[in-house]
Design a protein around this motif. Structure first.
Motif, PDB file in Angstrom:
ATOM      1  N   ASP A 109       0.949  -1.162   0.041  1.00 28.47           N
ATOM      2  CA  ASP A 109      -0.229   0.054   0.180  1.00 28.47           C
ATOM      3  C   ASP A 109       0.980   1.060   0.199  1.00 28.47           C
ATOM      4  N   LEU A 110       1.671   1.506   0.553  1.00 22.98           N
ATOM      5  CA  LEU A 110       2.958   2.701   1.221  1.00 22.98           C
ATOM      6  C   LEU A 110       3.375   2.938  -0.114  1.00 22.98           C
ATOM      7  N   THR A 111       3.959   1.615  -0.768  1.00 22.24           N
ATOM      8  CA  THR A 111       4.285   1.224  -2.621  1.00 22.24           C
ATOM      9  C   THR A 111       4.122   2.026  -3.647  1.00 22.24           C
ATOM     10  N   PHE A 112       2.101   1.917  -3.283  1.00 20.18           N
ATOM     11  CA  PHE A 112       1.381   2.136  -4.032  1.00 20.18           C
ATOM     12  C   PHE A 112       1.169   3.797  -4.128  1.00 20.18           C
ATOM     13  N   LEU A 113       0.978   4.025  -3.395  1.00 19.53           N
ATOM     14  CA  LEU A 113       0.676   5.610  -2.761  1.00 19.53           C
ATOM     15  C   LEU A 113       1.980   6.290  -3.130  1.00 19.53           C
ATOM     16  N   THR A 114       2.881   5.948  -2.879  1.00 25.39           N
ATOM     17  CA  THR A 114       4.664   6.570  -3.624  1.00 25.39           C
ATOM     18  C   THR A 114       4.248   6.467  -4.282  1.00 25.39           C
ATOM     19  N   VAL A 115       3.715   5.816  -5.158  1.00 24.93           N
ATOM     20  CA  VAL A 115       3.813   5.893  -6.899  1.00 24.93           C
ATOM     21  C   VAL A 115       2.852   6.925  -7.339  1.00 24.93           C
ATOM     22  N   VAL A 116       1.819   6.987  -6.772  1.00 26.04           N
ATOM     23  CA  VAL A 116       0.855   8.088  -6.955  1.00 26.04           C
ATOM     24  C   VAL A 116       1.674   9.063  -6.439  1.00 26.04           C
ATOM     25  N   GLU A 117       2.485   9.151  -5.070  1.00 26.59           N
ATOM     26  CA  GLU A 117       2.836  11.260  -5.211  1.00 26.59           C
ATOM     27  C   GLU A 117       3.912  11.008  -6.352  1.00 26.59           C
ATOM     28  N   LYS A 118       4.669  10.756  -6.331  1.00 24.93           N
ATOM     29  CA  LYS A 118       6.016  10.776  -7.367  1.00 24.93           C
ATOM     30  C   LYS A 118       5.397  10.643  -8.966  1.00 24.93           C
ATOM     31  N   VAL A 119       4.365  10.362  -9.122  1.00 29.77           N
ATOM     32  CA  VAL A 119       3.479  10.701 -10.807  1.00 29.77           C
ATOM     33  C   VAL A 119       3.122  12.341 -10.363  1.00 29.77           C
ATOM     34  N   ARG A 120       2.805  12.116  -9.951  1.00 24.11           N
ATOM     35  CA  ARG A 120       2.323  13.524  -8.922  1.00 24.11           C
ATOM     36  C   ARG A 120       3.199  14.598  -9.321  1.00 24.11           C
ATOM     37  N   ASP A 121       4.281  14.396  -9.048  1.00 23.52           N
ATOM     38  CA  ASP A 121       5.405  15.135  -8.600  1.00 23.52           C
ATOM     39  C   ASP A 121       5.757  15.234  -9.871  1.00 23.52           C
ATOM     40  N   LYS A 122       6.063  14.242 -10.422  1.00 20.16           N
ATOM     41  CA  LYS A 122       6.814  14.930 -12.011  1.00 20.16           C
ATOM     42  C   LYS A 122       5.766  15.715 -13.476  1.00 20.16           C
ATOM     43  N   ILE A 123       4.341  15.825 -12.731  1.00 20.58           N
ATOM     44  CA  ILE A 123       3.419  16.576 -13.339  1.00 20.58           C
ATOM     45  C   ILE A 123       4.066  18.083 -13.230  1.00 20.58           C
ATOM     46  N   LEU A 124       3.556  17.755 -11.664  1.00 24.35           N
ATOM     47  CA  LEU A 124       3.614  19.557 -11.462  1.00 24.35           C
ATOM     48  C   LEU A 124       4.870  20.212 -11.626  1.00 24.35           C
ATOM     49  N   GLU A 125       5.885  19.990 -11.764  1.00 26.67           N
ATOM     50  CA  GLU A 125       7.172  19.865 -12.435  1.00 26.67           C
ATOM     51  C   GLU A 125       7.667  19.767 -13.820  1.00 26.67           C
ATOM     52  N   SER A 126       6.509  19.641 -14.555  1.00 30.79           N
ATOM     53  CA  SER A 126       6.462  19.632 -15.905  1.00 30.79           C
ATOM     54  C   SER A 126       5.872  21.120 -16.908  1.00 30.79           C
ATOM     55  N   PRO A 127       6.782  22.075 -17.500  1.00 28.68           N
ATOM     56  CA  PRO A 127       6.470  23.352 -18.038  1.00 28.68           C
ATOM     57  C   PRO A 127       5.145  23.024 -18.351  1.00 28.68           C
ATOM     58  N   ASN A 128       4.866  22.091 -19.431  1.00 23.20           N
ATOM     59  CA  ASN A 128       3.927  21.935 -20.658  1.00 23.20           C
ATOM     60  C   ASN A 128       2.528  21.417 -19.607  1.00 23.20           C
ATOM     61  N   PHE A 129       2.505  21.395 -18.187  1.00 20.73           N
ATOM     62  CA  PHE A 129       1.365  21.143 -17.400  1.00 20.73           C
ATOM     63  C   PHE A 129      -0.014  22.016 -17.710  1.00 20.73           C
ATOM     64  N   ILE A 130      -0.578  21.843 -18.397  1.00 24.53           N
ATOM     65  CA  ILE A 130      -1.852  23.386 -18.070  1.00 24.53           C
ATOM     66  C   ILE A 130      -2.328  23.172 -16.497  1.00 24.53           C
ATOM     67  N   GLU A 131      -2.350  24.067 -15.546  1.00 23.31           N
ATOM     68  CA  GLU A 131      -1.996  23.802 -14.415  1.00 23.31           C
ATOM     69  C   GLU A 131      -3.732  24.348 -13.951  1.00 23.31           C
ATOM     70  N   ILE A 132      -4.170  23.203 -13.137  1.00 22.43           N
ATOM     71  CA  ILE A 132      -5.310  22.548 -12.916  1.00 22.43           C
ATOM     72  C   ILE A 132      -5.694  22.333 -11.487  1.00 22.43           C
ATOM     73  N   PRO A 133      -7.208  22.729 -10.478  1.00 20.31           N
ATOM     74  CA  PRO A 133      -7.326  22.132  -9.298  1.00 20.31           C
ATOM     75  C   PRO A 133      -6.657  20.677  -8.963  1.00 20.31           C
ATOM     76  N   ILE A 134      -5.757  21.129  -7.552  1.00 20.36           N
ATOM     77  CA  ILE A 134      -5.528  20.117  -7.164  1.00 20.36           C
ATOM     78  C   ILE A 134      -6.298  18.966  -7.217  1.00 20.36           C
ATOM     79  N   ASP A 135      -7.315  19.195  -6.820  1.00 19.18           N
ATOM     80  CA  ASP A 135      -7.507  17.770  -6.738  1.00 19.18           C
ATOM     81  C   ASP A 135      -8.279  17.090  -8.137  1.00 19.18           C
ATOM     82  N   GLU A 136      -8.590  18.183  -8.154  1.00 20.41           N
ATOM     83  CA  GLU A 136      -8.371  17.862 -10.396  1.00 20.41           C
ATOM     84  C   GLU A 136      -7.554  16.494 -10.377  1.00 20.41           C
ATOM     85  N   LEU A 137      -6.331  16.884 -10.055  1.00 21.77           N
ATOM     86  CA  LEU A 137      -5.098  16.828 -10.889  1.00 21.77           C
ATOM     87  C   LEU A 137      -4.563  15.234 -10.203  1.00 21.77           C
ATOM     88  N   GLU A 138      -5.422  15.128  -8.975  1.00 23.63           N
ATOM     89  CA  GLU A 138      -4.954  13.696  -8.142  1.00 23.63           C
ATOM     90  C   GLU A 138      -6.135  12.759  -8.696  1.00 23.63           C
TER      91      GLU A 138
END
Length: 323
Positions: free
Chosen positions: A265-294
């Motif tokens: 379970d920790l592994t699964f949630l960590t993958v989700v977090e790491k993927v989210r962070d990669k997207i947030l740090e990508s300049p081509n990400f079009i900003e949306i509310p954080i709950d929609e991103l998640e």
């Protein structure tokens, strides 16, 4: 110097800072707030020629005042809360009676403030304060930066690089991961997009096989969108060969990095977090509310789970229905 390249880098890093404050500020708001005060102190001194000092470094938690420039008679409040009430609360503090000849400015750390700049505010101590020009956010700062001379832009770039990140990557600035999220974010993820194109019995077998207990609810909730995600991957692949494969490969790499950190379970949630962070740090990400991103990230990671890209598969695992 390529002006557009360096401006894009500055824009990217300021947005990354704002997103980190918005998504992580609740975890350690005081540390982030103090760091941001000092960042904007030097940034505004460079950008506008101020001589700001951090008042909180001498007097802890001064109400209404975070940064002050006695030479140019400027007071600045830096805040992650960007509301009319927040600004009026600052302007009403009695300490401002000592600074009646000063101008008041407000920096929004994460929120866009175009609507806020249109409002009128109670200003009992009559400080100089014009909301249209004295409320700052990322957009207004970038508008001021883009008009700078090349040598000034270069100095701003060097400062941002030293404070917020590495050298600008000329080869690759965008990520396919962020691009597919941009596509997914346009969908309405409701019953109309659910389908029975996955074999729920097989998915339950894989969940049990990997001892996923807490994450089972997330997988059960979003596995029904497999067909819609598949359609969106097909749409994404029209922009270039193997784009969807690169996205799934990125998620798999994040899984491989963290699969031994703890329970499943920790592994699964960590993958989700790491993927989210990669997207947030990508300049081509079009900003949306954080709950929609998640939501979109959860759907994407669950889809990778179904497609055998993360976690181990039980014998003869077959996620697709035969009907």
């Amino acid at each position: 110097m390529n002006r557009n390249l360096y401006f894009n880098y500055i824009e990217e890093k300021l947005h990354v800072l704002a997103r980190r404050i918005e998504t992580r500020g609740k975890l350690n708001l005081l540390d982030i707030h103090l760091h941001s005060e000092n960042f904007y102190l030097h940034f505004f001194n460079l950008l506008y020629g101020f001589k700001l000092k951090n008042l909180n470094s001498k007097l802890q938690n001064v109400e209404a005042i975070d940064l002050i420039d006695h030479t140019n008679q400027v007071i600045i409040q830096v805040s992650a809360t960007s509301t009319k009430q927040k600004i009026e609360s600052a302007l009403e503090k009695q300490i401002l009676d000592n600074y009646k000849n000063y101008s008041f400015k407000f920096i929004s750390l994460s929120k866009e403030t175009s609507e806020l700049r249109k409002k009128t505010f109670k200003n009992p101590y009559s400080l100089s304060f014009t909301p249209a020009s004295d409320i700052f956010d990322i957009v207004s700062l970038l508008n001021d930066i883009v008009s700078k001379q090349s040598n000034e832009l270069n100095n701003i770039y060097k400062f941002i690089k030293s404070e917020l990140g590495n050298e600008v990557d000329i080869v690759k600035l965008d990520s396919n991961l962020a691009s597919v999220i941009n596509i997914l974010s346009k969908e309405t993820w409701d019953d109309s997009n659910k389908s029975d194109s996955v074999n729920s019995f097989e998915i339950d077998r894989k969940i049990s096989f990997n001892d996923l207990i807490d994450s089972k609810g997330i997988i059960d909730e979003y596995c029904v969108y497999y067909k819609k995600v598949d359609e969106k991957y097909s749409e994404f692949d029209t922009y270039g060969k193997n784009k969807s494969i690169s996205v799934l490969s990125t998620i798999r790499k994040e899984y491989i990095k963290v699969k031994t950190i703890g329970n499943s379970d920790l592994t699964f949630l960590t993958v989700v977090e790491k993927v989210r962070d990669k997207i947030l740090e990508s300049p081509n990400f079009i900003e949306i509310p954080i709950d929609e991103l998640e939501l979109c990230v959860d759907i994407l990671v669950v889809d990778a789970f179904i497609r055998c890209k993360i976690f181990e598969n039980p014998q003869n695992y077959n996620y697709a229905t035969t009907r």
